[in-house]
Design a protein around this motif. Structure first.
Motif, short mmCIF file in Angstrom:
data_model
loop_
_atom_site.label_atom_id
_atom_site.label_comp_id
_atom_site.label_asym_id
_atom_site.label_seq_id
_atom_site.Cartn_x
_atom_site.Cartn_y
_atom_site.Cartn_z
N UNK A 66 1.41 -3.65 -1.85
CA UNK A 66 0.77 -2.27 -1.16
C UNK A 66 0.16 -1.42 -2.59
N UNK A 67 -0.90 -0.99 -2.73
CA UNK A 67 -1.33 -0.22 -3.67
C UNK A 67 -1.57 1.28 -3.04
N UNK B 282 -5.17 9.09 -8.52
CA UNK B 282 -4.47 9.64 -7.52
C UNK B 282 -4.34 8.45 -6.38
N UNK B 283 -3.79 8.92 -5.29
CA UNK B 283 -3.54 8.20 -4.00
C UNK B 283 -5.06 7.60 -3.49
N UNK C 53 9.04 3.85 -2.41
CA UNK C 53 7.90 3.72 -1.70
C UNK C 53 7.37 2.13 -1.36
N UNK C 54 7.76 1.37 -1.96
CA UNK C 54 7.65 -0.14 -2.19
C UNK C 54 5.85 -0.18 -2.33
N UNK C 55 5.28 0.64 -3.33
CA UNK C 55 3.97 0.52 -3.73
C UNK C 55 3.68 0.66 -5.01
N UNK C 56 2.69 0.33 -5.38
CA UNK C 56 2.26 0.15 -6.68
C UNK C 56 1.11 1.04 -7.14
N UNK C 57 1.24 1.65 -8.39
CA UNK C 57 0.15 2.61 -8.75
C UNK C 57 -0.52 1.57 -10.03
#
Length: 152
Positions: free
Chosen positions: A17-18, A48-49, A87-91
């Motif tokens: 997840x990005x 940003x998001x 958040x189990x998300x990547x930047x």
């Protein structure tokens, strides 16, 4: 503040997840463009998001224009990712060139651009917040751009 896990990558892993995209823009003379966040009081990368349905490349272009008033080149090199476990998300982080400075669209952004060399950027981040993950992102971008020597 929770710490992200930093990794250096060249391809987006499958099935992740990005959450956001950031870039480290480099001018023709080798200087780096970063932004000063007036609310958080940090010198940071531009990004940003992602908005729902927004592509990574469109997100990079929009954030660069909104936060720093720059148009970035089409040449974009993925080089790092932060994984935020909570958040189990990547930047994702991209090294990019700068086409030109442009007028920022009217917005609510709380950032302004700062231009400096990579060594100064690292020194400023260390003095302001000392965040090693951000320092390592800038160091890696400096090495990839040819503006910093590989650490021995």
């Amino acid at each position: 503040m929770p710490s992200p896990v930093l990794s250096f990558i060249t391809e987006i892993p499958e099935g992740i997840q990005i959450g956001s995209v950031h870039c480290v823009p480099v001018l023709d003379n080798g200087d780096v463009v970063m932004v000063w966040d007036r609310e958080e009081k940090v010198l940071t990368t531009i990004g940003g998001r992602l908005e729902p349905g927004e592509s990574i490349m469109d997100g990079l272009s929009c954030e660069s224009l909104e936060e720093a008033g720059i148009e970035i080149s089409d040449e974009r090199t993925l080089f790092a990712a932060w994984h935020w476990k909570e958040f189990d998300a990547y930047r994702l982080f991209y090294l990019v060139g700068v086409k030109c400075f442009a007028e920022r669209p009217g917005s609510y952004e709380t950032t302004g651009y700062v231009v400096m060399n990579f060594d100064t950027a690292i020194e400023m981040i260390r003095a302001i917040e000392g965040r090693e993950e951000r320092i390592e992102v800038i160091r890696r971008a400096g090495i990839l751009s040819g503006m910093l020597a590989e650490a021995t």
